[in-house]
Write an enzyme that holds these catalytic residues in place. Sequence first.
Site, PDB file in Angstrom:
ATOM      1  CB  CYS A 123      -6.119 -15.140   6.353  1.00 47.11           C
ATOM      2  SG  CYS A 123      -4.683 -15.793   5.505  1.00 47.11           S
ATOM      3  CG  HIS A 127      -4.859 -12.923   9.966  1.00 44.99           C
ATOM      4  ND1 HIS A 127      -4.516 -14.239  10.215  1.00 44.99           N
ATOM      5  CD2 HIS A 127      -4.401 -12.644   8.719  1.00 44.99           C
ATOM      6  CE1 HIS A 127      -3.887 -14.719   9.164  1.00 44.99           C
ATOM      7  NE2 HIS A 127      -3.802 -13.775   8.243  1.00 44.99           N
ATOM      8  CG  ASN A 168      -0.724 -15.633   7.552  1.00 47.13           C
ATOM      9  OD1 ASN A 168      -1.633 -16.264   8.066  1.00 47.13           O
ATOM     10  ND2 ASN A 168      -0.911 -14.768   6.564  1.00 47.13           N
TER      11      ASN A 168
HETATM   12  O1  UT7 Z   1      -2.907 -13.291   5.530  1.00 40.77           O
HETATM   13  C1  UT7 Z   1      -3.208 -12.809   4.305  1.00 40.77           C
HETATM   14  C2  UT7 Z   1      -2.718 -11.529   4.051  1.00 40.77           C
HETATM   15  N1  UT7 Z   1      -1.337 -11.433   3.721  1.00 40.77           N
HETATM   16  C3  UT7 Z   1      -0.709 -10.393   4.170  1.00 40.77           C
HETATM   17  O2  UT7 Z   1      -1.270  -9.672   4.968  1.00 40.77           O
HETATM   18  C4  UT7 Z   1       0.653 -10.056   3.654  1.00 40.77           C
HETATM   19  C5  UT7 Z   1       0.699  -8.612   3.316  1.00 40.77           C
HETATM   20  N2  UT7 Z   1       1.960  -8.153   2.830  1.00 40.77           N
HETATM   21  C6  UT7 Z   1       3.086  -8.119   3.558  1.00 40.77           C
HETATM   22  O3  UT7 Z   1       3.095  -8.535   4.709  1.00 40.77           O
HETATM   23  C7  UT7 Z   1       4.309  -7.476   2.959  1.00 40.77           C
HETATM   24  O4  UT7 Z   1       3.961  -6.802   1.778  1.00 40.77           O
HETATM   25  C8  UT7 Z   1       5.458  -8.482   2.677  1.00 40.77           C
HETATM   26  C9  UT7 Z   1       6.044  -8.970   3.980  1.00 40.77           C
HETATM   27  C10 UT7 Z   1       4.924  -9.656   1.871  1.00 40.77           C
HETATM   28  C11 UT7 Z   1       6.566  -7.808   1.878  1.00 40.77           C
HETATM   29  O5  UT7 Z   1       7.054  -6.692   2.569  1.00 40.77           O
HETATM   30  P1  UT7 Z   1       7.235  -5.283   1.829  1.00 40.77           P
HETATM   31  O6  UT7 Z   1       7.819  -4.362   2.815  1.00 40.77           O
HETATM   32  O7  UT7 Z   1       5.898  -4.932   1.244  1.00 40.77           O
HETATM   33  O8  UT7 Z   1       8.331  -5.617   0.759  1.00 40.77           O
HETATM   34  P2  UT7 Z   1       8.244  -5.640  -0.844  1.00 40.77           P
HETATM   35  O9  UT7 Z   1       7.366  -6.752  -1.318  1.00 40.77           O
HETATM   36  O10 UT7 Z   1       7.940  -4.241  -1.318  1.00 40.77           O
HETATM   37  O11 UT7 Z   1       9.721  -5.990  -1.216  1.00 40.77           O
HETATM   38  C12 UT7 Z   1      10.820  -5.125  -0.918  1.00 40.77           C
HETATM   39  C13 UT7 Z   1      12.084  -5.789  -1.438  1.00 40.77           C
HETATM   40  C14 UT7 Z   1      11.973  -6.222  -2.891  1.00 40.77           C
HETATM   41  O12 UT7 Z   1      13.222  -6.039  -3.485  1.00 40.77           O
HETATM   42  P3  UT7 Z   1      13.503  -4.757  -4.407  1.00 40.77           P
HETATM   43  O13 UT7 Z   1      12.507  -4.847  -5.531  1.00 40.77           O
HETATM   44  O14 UT7 Z   1      13.287  -3.570  -3.504  1.00 40.77           O
HETATM   45  O15 UT7 Z   1      14.920  -4.949  -4.835  1.00 40.77           O
HETATM   46  C15 UT7 Z   1      11.692  -7.701  -2.799  1.00 40.77           C
HETATM   47  O16 UT7 Z   1      12.126  -8.414  -3.921  1.00 40.77           O
HETATM   48  O17 UT7 Z   1      12.352  -6.983  -0.682  1.00 40.77           O
HETATM   49  C16 UT7 Z   1      12.516  -8.085  -1.603  1.00 40.77           C
HETATM   50  N3  UT7 Z   1      12.054  -9.292  -0.922  1.00 40.77           N
HETATM   51  C17 UT7 Z   1      12.832 -10.018  -0.113  1.00 40.77           C
HETATM   52  N4  UT7 Z   1      14.127  -9.858   0.273  1.00 40.77           N
HETATM   53  C18 UT7 Z   1      14.605 -10.760   1.128  1.00 40.77           C
HETATM   54  C19 UT7 Z   1      10.826  -9.860  -0.994  1.00 40.77           C
HETATM   55  N5  UT7 Z   1      10.797 -10.952  -0.211  1.00 40.77           N
HETATM   56  C20 UT7 Z   1      12.039 -11.072   0.338  1.00 40.77           C
HETATM   57  C21 UT7 Z   1      12.612 -11.993   1.236  1.00 40.77           C
HETATM   58  N6  UT7 Z   1      13.904 -11.797   1.608  1.00 40.77           N
HETATM   59  N7  UT7 Z   1      11.928 -13.034   1.760  1.00 40.77           N
END
Ligand code: UT7
Length: 327
Positions: free
Chosen positions: A117, A254, A284
């Site tokens: 990225c 980005h 992204n």
């Molecule tokens: O370009 C390269 C760099 N990449 C990035 O910069 C990405 C960086 N990370 C992020 O943008 C975020 O961490 C995410 C968008 C990937 C995830 O957001 P988050 O607020 O960190 O959520 P999380 O991973 O802590 O997940 C929270 C909950 C989980 O459920 P439980 O364990 O709380 O029951 C996940 O399983 O949301 C769940 N979850 C989803 N629910 C609905 C994860 N993905 C999804 C989804 N839809 N697509």
Amino acid sequence: MTTLRSRIIGTGSYLPKKVLTNADLASRVNTSDDWIVKRTGIRQRHVAAEGERTSDLGVAAARAALKAAGVDAAAGEVDLIVVATTTPDETFPATAARIQAMLGMTNGAAFDVQAVCAGFVFALSVADRFITTGGARTVLVIGAETYSNILDWSDRGTCVLFGDGAGAVVLRAEAGTGGADDLGILSTHLRTDGRHHDLLYVDGGVSSTRTTGHLRMRGPDVFRHAVTMLADVAQQALDTNGMAADEVDWLVPHQANLRIIDAAARKLAMPMERVVVTVDRHANTSAASVPLALDEAVRDGRIRPGQVVLMEALGGGFSWGAALARW
Ligand code: UT7
């Protein structure tokens, strides 16, 4: 003192026609428009058609940038093409070589840069160094990706986050004084810390599995590091040029997640009115995200001549970087 600067004399971009909305994804995996918008700011993404390759996206963006710059690649007016991509057409040759042929260009050189990225900032930095050391006069820099080919479409944690697209800029050598009032790229700053491999990678490759593999990410860990690392390298760019954040007209970050963009801007005390955001419509697009955002803001008249533009990006590796330019 006279020095050489790389002026950005044209921008271009291309997005595949097909759009996937959050609702479309909710019919494939256990997700919702509400979750995706709240956690990422993403509402839709573009996806390449069957048979549409990274080079097809890249050459379309390149043609638009060359047209804007008034540069004819087929007439030998480009000395070098640098393509940032993590999703090349083939393992070899470089996607840049394919794009060179598609542009009808037989002179100069063309190669790919792989910094995920952060790829566009890395490619821009390489191009800038060619120009400022007299190795090239006109350089085409392209960020082009088809992440739809490396996503695990059953993994809701990653498949909702990415899209396909391409952006390009044309750089031209121009005389400057070496000061921060010069037009063109003022400085670039590149960083890598390979210890973070396991947080964001593709689980396949030529010398490991002999397959292409799929993207794997520990999202919250990437998030946590991204905000600090981006703010740090952006501050380094400002310090190098003796500038304060309030002298920056536009932050072009980005486009991974609106919350990361917001948090990194906040750390620099940059109000969101001066931040270019496309993540809502593009998601992204990895190495394509910064040049896509740049092109949008140049074409709609937000970025104007003389203004200061700060670009920043982070991705797998981790590799990250920033570039400061006066338009
Ligand atoms: O370009 C390269 C760099 N990449 C990035 O910069 C990405 C960086 N990370 C992020 O943008 C975020 O961490 C995410 C968008 C990937 C995830 O957001 P988050 O607020 O960190 O959520 P999380 O991973 O802590 O997940 C929270 C909950 C989980 O459920 P439980 O364990 O709380 O029951 C996940 O399983 O949301 C769940 N979850 C989803 N629910 C609905 C994860 N993905 C999804 C989804 N839809 N697509």
